[in-house]
Design a protein around this motif. Structure first.
Motif, PDB file in Angstrom:
ATOM      1  N   ARG A 162      54.046  47.617  38.600  1.00 35.21           N
ATOM      2  CA  ARG A 162      53.251  46.832  37.661  1.00 35.21           C
ATOM      3  C   ARG A 162      54.008  45.617  37.106  1.00 35.21           C
ATOM      4  NH1 ARG A 162      48.639  46.632  34.886  1.00 35.21           N
ATOM      5  NH2 ARG A 162      48.641  46.121  32.676  1.00 35.21           N
ATOM      6  N   HIS A 218      54.196  42.970  39.740  1.00 32.96           N
ATOM      7  CA  HIS A 218      52.862  42.410  39.962  1.00 32.96           C
ATOM      8  C   HIS A 218      52.513  41.417  38.849  1.00 32.96           C
ATOM      9  CE1 HIS A 218      48.521  42.166  40.613  1.00 32.96           C
ATOM     10  NE2 HIS A 218      48.350  42.591  39.375  1.00 32.96           N
ATOM     11  N   LEU A 219      52.752  41.798  37.601  1.00 38.95           N
ATOM     12  CA  LEU A 219      52.446  40.908  36.484  1.00 38.95           C
ATOM     13  C   LEU A 219      53.311  39.655  36.519  1.00 38.95           C
ATOM     14  CD1 LEU A 219      51.903  43.516  33.628  1.00 38.95           C
ATOM     15  CD2 LEU A 219      50.164  42.256  34.931  1.00 38.95           C
ATOM     16  N   GLU A 252      52.039  35.855  36.746  1.00 36.90           N
ATOM     17  CA  GLU A 252      52.548  34.854  35.794  1.00 36.90           C
ATOM     18  C   GLU A 252      53.090  33.635  36.526  1.00 36.90           C
ATOM     19  OE1 GLU A 252      52.991  33.056  32.310  1.00 36.90           O
ATOM     20  OE2 GLU A 252      52.184  35.088  32.435  1.00 36.90           O
ATOM     21  N   SER A 270      42.074  46.241  41.616  1.00 33.51           N
ATOM     22  CA  SER A 270      42.291  44.952  40.972  1.00 33.51           C
ATOM     23  C   SER A 270      41.192  43.987  41.382  1.00 33.51           C
ATOM     24  CB  SER A 270      43.646  44.350  41.394  1.00 33.51           C
ATOM     25  OG  SER A 270      44.714  45.187  41.032  1.00 33.51           O
TER      26      SER A 270
END
Length: 98
Positions: free
Chosen positions: A21, A24-25, A29, A56
């Motif tokens: 996670r 992925h974030l 970004e 997602s």
């Protein structure tokens, strides 16, 4: 052009999602200037009202279909093998009017 990414997690892959996670974030970004929308797909609430992440949905500005495929392939979730399926389609905003 905007592309819609509908990604469905493999069954029982919550640990893969959790482990990747943060990466992925960070990936999202790094591409924030190209993101129209992004977020998890949720399961139906259980008896206690809790919902899990099961996929997602992203809408991303990409030059063309090849760029969209590349964006999807380079997502850390995809690299970790989280997704059972990924559908990519061109998308056009109609409402609300910009």
């Amino acid at each position: 052009m905007l592309y819609m990414f509908h990604c469905t997690d493999k069954a029982g892959a919550a640990d893969i999602r959790a482990a990747n996670r943060a990466d992925h974030l960070a990936y999202l970004e790094n591409h924030a200037d190209r993101l129209f929308a992004a977020g998890p797909l949720l399961s139906e609430p259980d008896a206690a009202g809790a919902q899990g992440m099961v996929g997602s949905l992203l809408i991303v500005e990409c030059a063309d279909a090849d760029a969209a495929q590349s964006f999807a392939a380079n997502d850390p979730y995809a690299k970790a093998g989280l997704f059972d399926s990924v559908t990519i389609r061109p998308w056009r905003r109609v409402f609300p009017k910009a």
